[in-house]
Design a protein around this motif. Structure first.
Motif, PDB file in Angstrom:
ATOM      1  N   HIS A 197       0.838  -1.207   0.000  1.00  0.00           N
ATOM      2  CA  HIS A 197       0.000   0.000   0.000  1.00  0.00           C
ATOM      3  C   HIS A 197       0.875   1.260   0.000  1.00  0.00           C
ATOM      4  O   HIS A 197       0.620   2.207  -0.766  1.00  0.00           O
ATOM      5  CB  HIS A 197      -0.908   0.002   1.223  1.00  0.00           C
ATOM      6  CG  HIS A 197      -1.676   1.275   1.401  1.00  0.00           C
ATOM      7  ND1 HIS A 197      -2.726   1.632   0.587  1.00  0.00           N
ATOM      8  CD2 HIS A 197      -1.518   2.294   2.296  1.00  0.00           C
ATOM      9  CE1 HIS A 197      -3.200   2.814   0.963  1.00  0.00           C
ATOM     10  NE2 HIS A 197      -2.479   3.233   1.995  1.00  0.00           N
ATOM     11  N   LEU A 198       1.914   1.274   0.832  1.00  0.00           N
ATOM     12  CA  LEU A 198       2.804   2.438   0.873  1.00  0.00           C
ATOM     13  C   LEU A 198       3.489   2.652  -0.472  1.00  0.00           C
ATOM     14  O   LEU A 198       3.604   3.780  -0.951  1.00  0.00           O
ATOM     15  CB  LEU A 198       3.850   2.255   1.974  1.00  0.00           C
ATOM     16  CG  LEU A 198       3.368   2.403   3.412  1.00  0.00           C
ATOM     17  CD1 LEU A 198       4.454   1.965   4.381  1.00  0.00           C
ATOM     18  CD2 LEU A 198       2.936   3.840   3.702  1.00  0.00           C
ATOM     19  N   HIS A 202       1.635   5.909  -1.756  1.00  0.00           N
ATOM     20  CA  HIS A 202       2.263   6.980  -0.970  1.00  0.00           C
ATOM     21  C   HIS A 202       3.686   7.259  -1.446  1.00  0.00           C
ATOM     22  O   HIS A 202       4.576   7.531  -0.630  1.00  0.00           O
ATOM     23  CB  HIS A 202       2.251   6.616   0.519  1.00  0.00           C
ATOM     24  CG  HIS A 202       0.877   6.536   1.101  1.00  0.00           C
ATOM     25  ND1 HIS A 202       0.205   7.639   1.582  1.00  0.00           N
ATOM     26  CD2 HIS A 202       0.041   5.477   1.254  1.00  0.00           C
ATOM     27  CE1 HIS A 202      -0.994   7.261   2.027  1.00  0.00           C
ATOM     28  NE2 HIS A 202      -1.118   5.955   1.838  1.00  0.00           N
ATOM     29  N   ASP A 203       3.886   7.225  -2.751  1.00  0.00           N
ATOM     30  CA  ASP A 203       5.228   7.431  -3.293  1.00  0.00           C
ATOM     31  C   ASP A 203       5.772   8.807  -2.930  1.00  0.00           C
ATOM     32  O   ASP A 203       6.937   8.944  -2.534  1.00  0.00           O
ATOM     33  CB  ASP A 203       5.196   7.246  -4.815  1.00  0.00           C
ATOM     34  CG  ASP A 203       6.567   7.445  -5.440  1.00  0.00           C
ATOM     35  OD1 ASP A 203       7.457   6.619  -5.147  1.00  0.00           O
ATOM     36  OD2 ASP A 203       6.756   8.415  -6.194  1.00  0.00           O
ATOM     37  N   GLU A 205       4.983  10.759  -0.398  1.00  0.00           N
ATOM     38  CA  GLU A 205       5.296  10.833   1.024  1.00  0.00           C
ATOM     39  C   GLU A 205       6.570  10.059   1.345  1.00  0.00           C
ATOM     40  O   GLU A 205       7.379  10.494   2.178  1.00  0.00           O
ATOM     41  CB  GLU A 205       4.143  10.282   1.867  1.00  0.00           C
ATOM     42  CG  GLU A 205       2.913  11.172   1.884  1.00  0.00           C
ATOM     43  CD  GLU A 205       1.909  10.736   0.827  1.00  0.00           C
ATOM     44  OE1 GLU A 205       2.328  10.181  -0.207  1.00  0.00           O
ATOM     45  OE2 GLU A 205       0.706  10.952   1.053  1.00  0.00           O
ATOM     46  N   MET A 206       6.758   8.925   0.681  1.00  0.00           N
ATOM     47  CA  MET A 206       7.963   8.139   0.936  1.00  0.00           C
ATOM     48  C   MET A 206       9.210   8.932   0.572  1.00  0.00           C
ATOM     49  O   MET A 206      10.214   8.907   1.291  1.00  0.00           O
ATOM     50  CB  MET A 206       7.917   6.835   0.135  1.00  0.00           C
ATOM     51  CG  MET A 206       6.848   5.840   0.579  1.00  0.00           C
ATOM     52  SD  MET A 206       7.033   5.319   2.296  1.00  0.00           S
ATOM     53  CE  MET A 206       8.687   4.665   2.259  1.00  0.00           C
ATOM     54  N   PRO A 229       9.514   1.284   0.473  1.00  0.00           N
ATOM     55  CA  PRO A 229       9.425   0.727   1.824  1.00  0.00           C
ATOM     56  C   PRO A 229       9.798  -0.756   1.788  1.00  0.00           C
ATOM     57  O   PRO A 229       9.112  -1.558   1.171  1.00  0.00           O
ATOM     58  CB  PRO A 229       7.957   0.941   2.199  1.00  0.00           C
ATOM     59  CG  PRO A 229       7.233   0.962   0.888  1.00  0.00           C
ATOM     60  CD  PRO A 229       8.183   1.575  -0.091  1.00  0.00           C
ATOM     61  N   ARG A 270      -0.315   3.077  12.010  1.00  0.00           N
ATOM     62  CA  ARG A 270      -0.811   4.192  11.190  1.00  0.00           C
ATOM     63  C   ARG A 270      -0.540   5.527  11.860  1.00  0.00           C
ATOM     64  O   ARG A 270      -0.165   6.506  11.202  1.00  0.00           O
ATOM     65  CB  ARG A 270      -2.308   4.004  10.936  1.00  0.00           C
ATOM     66  CG  ARG A 270      -2.617   2.873   9.953  1.00  0.00           C
ATOM     67  CD  ARG A 270      -4.090   2.607   9.893  1.00  0.00           C
ATOM     68  NE  ARG A 270      -4.404   1.537   8.943  1.00  0.00           N
ATOM     69  CZ  ARG A 270      -5.502   0.794   8.989  1.00  0.00           C
ATOM     70  NH1 ARG A 270      -6.415   1.014   9.930  1.00  0.00           N
ATOM     71  NH2 ARG A 270      -5.697  -0.147   8.082  1.00  0.00           N
ATOM     72  N   MET A 273       3.151   6.242  11.467  1.00  0.00           N
ATOM     73  CA  MET A 273       3.482   6.634  10.102  1.00  0.00           C
ATOM     74  C   MET A 273       3.036   8.061   9.820  1.00  0.00           C
ATOM     75  O   MET A 273       3.738   8.825   9.141  1.00  0.00           O
ATOM     76  CB  MET A 273       2.835   5.667   9.111  1.00  0.00           C
ATOM     77  CG  MET A 273       3.418   4.264   9.116  1.00  0.00           C
ATOM     78  SD  MET A 273       5.171   4.232   8.681  1.00  0.00           S
ATOM     79  CE  MET A 273       5.136   5.027   7.089  1.00  0.00           C
TER      80      MET A 273
END
Length: 283
Positions: A197-198, A202-203, A205-206, A229, A270, A273
């Motif tokens: 999912h990350l 959430h590219d 944010e990563m 991740p 969560r 994170m």
């Protein structure tokens, strides 16, 4: 406060597995082996006495399911027709030497995808009829999907004599008592879904996590860089940065982002994170 640890490159050719050496909280070797044993990642059972003279077909020596008892024995569900099952039955209670090798592969696309391996060596016996119902329930609890209904199955017990892990944290032996006393990571059952999912959603944010790294930050936050991740546990998350400006093609480095406090479930994860991404956005 988030401590990102020390990013460290792999080999000069970019082919090596990056292994940061960080002064952070980390799962013990026994916890890492216990987590892998109780996970659903690939495992192969090697029994010297049952090695075929010719190459075995796919699935030979592969337990369908596994679980760990309170005493630290590993319970394996194997096809009744498999060499392991047949040998254990013929042994009539005598111990059969065996080694289970577990290979941990990252559930996301990333260079150097094998995260580690663990070996658990010991002695196999077939589970007696008096223990079979309770251990069958234990296997069912750990593996709710259940085995294929059109196959006959047998329960085997692997009494642990020694264990060894070689993974992102390093290589260490594990004593049987330490293995029995260890607990698997509470996030292990959800890790694959969380990482996928990350990586998928959430590219951006990563990549902002680069801001917490100090000197490498601007380069790994640039367009074209990847922040994948790689693993997550109760203590923190490991991210692999590749495609960094100014570094050789194919070179990667890992960074560890430690949570303020260990997390015990997905809800706490969560929250951790969210705090991590907020801290990165403020840089």
């Amino acid at each position: 406060m988030f401590r990102p640890g020390i990013p460290r490159s792999g080999s000069g050719t970019g082919r090596g597995q990056p292994r940061p050496v960080e002064d952070v909280r980390a799962p013990t070797a026994a916890e890492r082996v216990r987590t892998l044993v109780e996970s659903s990642v690939s495992a192969v059972l090697d029994i010297p006495e049952a090695r075929p003279s010719e190459p075995a077909p796919p699935g030979h020596g592969t337990p369908e399911a596994r679980a760990v008892t309170g005493d630290g024995d590993v319970i394996l569900l194997v096809p009744a027709a498999s060499p392991a099952a047949q040998l254990a039955v013929r042994a009539s209670g005598d111990e059969v030497s065996a080694v289970m090798e577990i290979t941990d592969v990252a559930p996301v696309a990333v260079p150097h995808r094998v995260r580690g391996r663990a070996w658990v060596a010991g002695w196999l016996t077939s589970v007696g009829p008096e223990e079979r119902p309770a251990l069958a329930r234990l296997i069912a609890e750990r593996n709710p999907a259940g085995p294929a209904p059109d196959t006959a199955w047998l329960l085997l017990r692997l009494e642990v004599g020694e264990a060894y892990v070689d993974d992102l944290w390093g290589a260490e032996p594990v004593e049987p008592d330490d293995f029995a006393a260890a607990s698997p990571d509470p996030l292990a059952a959800h890790e694959a879904e969380l990482l996928q999912h990350l990586a998928a959603s959430h590219d951006d944010e990563m990549r902002t996590l680069c801001g917490l790294l100090g000197e490498p930050g601007p380069a790994c936050a640039a367009a074209g860089a990847d922040a994948v991740p790689l693993s997550v546990d109760r203590y923190g998350m490991r991210v692999r940065f590749c495609g960094i400006q100014g570094r050789p093609a194919g070179a990667c480095f890992d960074a560890r982002f430690e949570f303020p406090d260990p997390v015990e479930d997905v809800v706490q994860l969560r929250r951790a994170m969210r705090l991590l991404f907020e801290a990165a956005a403020e840089q």
